[in-house]
Write an enzyme that holds these catalytic residues in place. Structure first.
Site, PDB file in Angstrom:
ATOM      1  N   ARG A  58      47.498  44.569  32.527  1.00  0.00           N
ATOM      2  CA  ARG A  58      48.048  43.229  32.497  1.00  0.00           C
ATOM      3  C   ARG A  58      48.561  42.855  33.884  1.00  0.00           C
ATOM      4  O   ARG A  58      49.283  43.636  34.515  1.00  0.00           O
ATOM      5  CB  ARG A  58      49.195  43.128  31.476  1.00  0.00           C
ATOM      6  N   GLU A  73      45.974  34.410  36.701  1.00  0.00           N
ATOM      7  CA  GLU A  73      44.528  34.206  36.557  1.00  0.00           C
ATOM      8  C   GLU A  73      44.244  33.080  35.567  1.00  0.00           C
ATOM      9  O   GLU A  73      45.043  32.810  34.665  1.00  0.00           O
ATOM     10  CB  GLU A  73      43.860  35.499  36.081  1.00  0.00           C
ATOM     11  N   HIS A 127      38.842  40.095  35.205  1.00  0.00           N
ATOM     12  CA  HIS A 127      39.369  40.463  33.885  1.00  0.00           C
ATOM     13  C   HIS A 127      38.216  40.749  32.920  1.00  0.00           C
ATOM     14  O   HIS A 127      38.096  40.155  31.850  1.00  0.00           O
ATOM     15  CB  HIS A 127      40.275  39.364  33.319  1.00  0.00           C
TER      16      HIS A 127
END
Length: 405
Positions: free
Chosen positions: A235, A263, A286
């Protein structure tokens, strides 16, 4: 059940859901702001990265289940869901191998400068002298923060490269986890202060919680070795990005990052980041769980959760209480007849006794059943006798619920 998928899922998942009698609609371009209005008539919402805010649960009255097609549920307002009686479930562990693979890929890319070398080759520049410099992984030391399914798979893969492994000791780990720690020869240190100075690499595999957000701050980074590598595939909120930028410049730290704090929440977007653009950072979008294998496994988990929910069972729920409420448990053995439990509940209601949790199981043969009812409040002396005397009740007993505090 009617299922809306607000992010892309595999075709096989849709096929399986429809084969099991569910109606499935995929709207991968659906924005978080439009969710509440779009959910009318749907029982289930499936998301990957789309945020599900409190307004969804306030407006979507028919919504009963939200599934995060992955492990983390920090993008879902689970408290608002709980207040409206909506189950939030996740699919943990199915993407662990994919994330572990990317973690090691980022480490190799940082150490061997694969990205920069590729860019130069594509631009027609040959620089073997520059890119022939690397530390190598054999004999290095990696600190792994978070020994869940992903952290252990990272440890397994790092061990195959000849990397020594450290982790922080903490109480409450399962016997299975401790056995894996011993098998992988992970040395447990008392604290981060004892671990960080000895690490060439630190890899983060923790959820975003109040005690982990901002964990990687100036003090944390200050304890790391000069030139060490920070890996984050968990995270973005775990890292103080301003502090990391300073450490990249002042301590020569390097980083491999799949997640960042600010993000975009959509699949594509125009976005700039000082951290992502830093020359000592190798970054990805991600995508830790984004392999075909992982998505098929997660899709199968989504189908299992929806099938179970349709049958009255909850699987992998994250916002149901983990403990029992109430003061006493009534156990009522009864014939499996219409209205028996209704009469029991009516008798409890007469004394304003709230039912916190209830289960009813039928015995083999279908003649009798047993109900366990967790009740909040003090039972009047005559209540047990009254319940025992109800038609078709075979027997009743009571036991105190242990105070979890």
């Amino acid at each position: 059940m009617r299922v809306l998928c607000a992010d892309a899922i595999g075709d096989s998942t849709v096929t399986d859901l429809e084969a099991h009698g569910h109606e499935c609609v995929v709207e991968a371009g659906l924005q978080a702001a439009d969710l509440a209005e779009r959910l009318d008539g749907y029982d289930v919402l499936v998301v990957r990265s789309t945020r599900v805010g409190h307004e969804v649960f306030e407006q979507a009255r028919g919504l009963a289940l939200v599934i995060r097609a992955g492990a983390g549920t920090n993008t879902i307002d689970t408290d608002a869901a709980a207040a409206r009686g909506v189950v939030v479930a996740n699919v943990p562990g199915r993407n662990a191998a994919a994330v572990a693979e990317l973690t090691l890929g980022l480490l190799l890319a940082v150490d061997r400068r694969i990205v920069d070398a590729t860019v130069d080759l594509r631009a027609g520049r040959w620089n073997k002298k520059e890119y022939g410099k690397a530390d190598g992984l054999l004999g290095s030391t990696m600190g792994i923060l978070g020994l869940g399914s992903i952290g252990l798979l990272v440890a397994e893969r790092a061990r195959a490269f000849g990397v020594d492994l450290l982790a922080v000791d903490k109480p409450g780990r399962s016997d299975e986890t401790l056995a894996r720690v011993e098998e992988l020869r992970i040395e447990l240190r008392p604290s981060l202060a004892d671990l960080l100075p000895d690490c060439d690499v630190v890899s983060l595999h923790l959820p975003a919680r109040p005690d982990t957000v901002g964990l990687v701050d100036r003090d944390f980074l200050g304890r790391m070795r000069s030139g060490a590598v920070l890996l984050n595939t968990s995270r973005g909120e775990l890292v103080d990005e301003a502090a990391l930028l300073e450490a990249l410049d002042e301590k020569g730290l390097r980083a491999g990052l799949d997640v960042m704090a600010d993000e975009p929440g959509t699949g594509t977007a125009e976005w700039t980041s000082r951290l992502a653009q830093h020359p000592r950072v190798v970054g990805t979008h991600h995508i830790g769980a984004s392999t075909r294998q992982a998505q098929e496994a997660i899709g199968a988990g989504v189908v299992e959760i929806i099938d179970a929910f349709a049958q009255g069972e909850t699987v992998n729920a994250v916002n149901l209480t983990p403990r029992r409420f109430g003061s006493v448990t009534l156990t009522v053995r009864h014939l499996d007849r219409v209205g028996v439990l209704a009469r029991v509940l009516e008798r409890l209601s007469r004394d304003r006794l709230n039912v916190e949790q209830m289960h009813n199981r039928v015995f083999q043969g279908g003649e009798a059943a047993v109900a366990t009812i967790d009740v909040a409040g003090a039972l009047p002396d005559e209540l047990l006798a009254d319940v025992a005397g109800l038609p078709d009740v075979l027997g009743v007993s009571v036991a105190a619920i242990d105070d979890p505090t």
